[in-house]
Design a protein around this motif. Structure first.
Motif, PDB file in Angstrom:
ATOM      1  N   ASP A   1      43.443  40.900  27.669  1.00 38.17           N
ATOM      2  CA  ASP A   1      44.552  40.596  28.572  1.00 38.17           C
ATOM      3  C   ASP A   1      45.553  41.749  28.523  1.00 38.17           C
ATOM      4  O   ASP A   1      46.427  41.804  27.660  1.00 38.17           O
ATOM      5  CB  ASP A   1      45.217  39.291  28.156  1.00 38.17           C
ATOM      6  CG  ASP A   1      46.364  38.903  29.065  1.00 38.17           C
ATOM      7  OD1 ASP A   1      46.413  39.424  30.203  1.00 38.17           O
ATOM      8  OD2 ASP A   1      47.224  38.104  28.640  1.00 38.17           O
ATOM      9  N   ASP A   2      45.410  42.686  29.487  1.00 38.65           N
ATOM     10  CA  ASP A   2      46.251  43.881  29.502  1.00 38.65           C
ATOM     11  C   ASP A   2      47.359  43.823  30.544  1.00 38.65           C
ATOM     12  O   ASP A   2      48.040  44.813  30.795  1.00 38.65           O
ATOM     13  CB  ASP A   2      45.401  45.132  29.733  1.00 38.65           C
ATOM     14  CG  ASP A   2      44.675  45.118  31.074  1.00 38.65           C
ATOM     15  OD1 ASP A   2      44.798  44.111  31.803  1.00 38.65           O
ATOM     16  OD2 ASP A   2      43.988  46.105  31.386  1.00 38.65           O
ATOM     17  N   GLY A   3      47.529  42.660  31.176  1.00 44.26           N
ATOM     18  CA  GLY A   3      48.571  42.520  32.185  1.00 44.26           C
ATOM     19  C   GLY A   3      48.189  43.030  33.557  1.00 44.26           C
ATOM     20  O   GLY A   3      48.959  42.923  34.501  1.00 44.26           O
ATOM     21  N   MET A   4      46.967  43.585  33.680  1.00 50.28           N
ATOM     22  CA  MET A   4      46.514  44.118  34.967  1.00 50.28           C
ATOM     23  C   MET A   4      45.558  43.160  35.667  1.00 50.28           C
ATOM     24  O   MET A   4      45.064  43.455  36.746  1.00 50.28           O
ATOM     25  CB  MET A   4      45.830  45.472  34.764  1.00 50.28           C
ATOM     26  CG  MET A   4      46.760  46.542  34.253  1.00 50.28           C
ATOM     27  SD  MET A   4      48.134  46.868  35.387  1.00 50.28           S
ATOM     28  CE  MET A   4      47.273  47.732  36.696  1.00 50.28           C
ATOM     29  N   GLY A   5      45.309  42.021  35.056  1.00 50.91           N
ATOM     30  CA  GLY A   5      44.417  41.040  35.657  1.00 50.91           C
ATOM     31  C   GLY A   5      42.985  41.210  35.196  1.00 50.91           C
ATOM     32  O   GLY A   5      42.507  42.327  34.996  1.00 50.91           O
ATOM     33  N   THR A   6      42.312  40.094  35.016  1.00 56.34           N
ATOM     34  CA  THR A   6      40.897  40.078  34.640  1.00 56.34           C
ATOM     35  C   THR A   6      40.147  39.286  35.692  1.00 56.34           C
ATOM     36  O   THR A   6      40.593  38.219  36.104  1.00 56.34           O
ATOM     37  CB  THR A   6      40.689  39.435  33.257  1.00 56.34           C
ATOM     38  OG1 THR A   6      41.465  40.150  32.297  1.00 56.34           O
ATOM     39  CG2 THR A   6      39.231  39.457  32.848  1.00 56.34           C
TER      40      THR A   6
END
Length: 277
Positions: free
Chosen positions: A198-203
């Protein structure tokens, strides 16, 4: 990745994009350089004018075709073609529901009048803040405006369920089982399943339905970071039940049909600030 796979096979890809007037329409692309035209989220019902006939023509020419759209659009294409085709890849979305293109068109004009210019782009899920797309932005006369998605008036109407089509509230496609080859969407809840990605860029969530899709997935999975998860891990509201209509939707639509749009937006803004919209 799916679009790149088809384009390498000299195929044709269809997805939703803006035209010069910011109307949302399904568009045809045949080159990787065009792919950006149909990427990113659009919370608007897209026009399908002429698309199914074009797809039928390409399939008769034995070309690969990738179609990505809402589950009802994908199912309608399958019915139009009287079944599956070997070289057609159907991709549908985990869909919240489609709002009125008429209201979207009037909102674009509203912002253009407000900022005295021509809108060139609108990002419903701008990820510059690495906040999983909780920012939206738009460009008018080469000037960019950005802010919280929850403060945008159109998005406030959308997520409050005032402007979805009535059929969306009875949607039969709100299930994991679909008639498409792939279902794709946002993996909401990834922080509970795999916090490390979960990098804040969406999965992205990918559900593979058919043997054709399984074979294609085998060919492209080496180019992506992925992991297998259990069915209960990916279940989210729109894979279980349709979106519920707003209680005052009918009242809002009556007001929208008789009031100046600018006044409608003022009332929406007042309701949003008071917590009623």
């Amino acid at each position: 990745m799916l679009a790149e796979y088809v384009l390498r096979l000299h195929g044709v890809v269809y997805g939703a994009g803006y035209d010069k007037n910011m109307h949302v329409r399904h568009r045809e692309i045949t080159k990787l350089s065009q792919l950006g035209r149909i990427q990113k989220t659009k919370y608007v019902q897209s026009s399908m004018k002429g698309i199914y006939h074009n797809i039928e023509k390409y399939l008769k020419e034995k070309r690969w075709v990738l179609f990505c759209g809402t589950p009802c659009q994908a199912h309608a294409l399958k019915l139009f073609l009287h079944g599956s085709c070997d070289k057609l890849i159907l991709v549908d979305l985990v869909c919240y529901g489609v709002p009125s293109p008429g209201i979207w068109a009037r909102y674009v004009k509203y912002l253009e009048r407000r900022h005295k210019g021509k809108m060139r782009d609108f990002l419903f899920r701008d990820k510059r803040g690495r906040d999983n797309g909780h920012t939206c932005s738009y460009v008018i006369n080469d000037r960019e405006y950005a802010g919280s998605i929850y403060k945008d008036l159109y998005c406030a109407l959308y997520f409050s369920n005032y402007i979805l089509r009535p059929s969306c509230h009875k949607c039969k496609f709100c299930t994991v089982e679909r008639s498409s080859d792939f279902t794709i969407g946002d993996f909401w809840g990834i922080e509970r399943i795999r916090a490390d990605v979960d990098d804040g860029m969406g999965t992205s969530l990918v559900i593979v339905h058919t043997d054709k899709a399984k074979e294609i997935w085998k060919r492209i999975k080496k180019d992506v970071d992925w992991f297998i998860c259990e069915k209960q891990d990916i279940l989210q509201p729109r894979l279980l039940t349709p979106t519920v209509a707003a209680k005052q939707r009918r009242l809002f639509m009556i007001g929208y049909s008789i009031l100046p749009f600018s006044l409608t937006m003022k009332l929406v803004d007042r309701g949003r600030k008071s917590g009623k919209a």
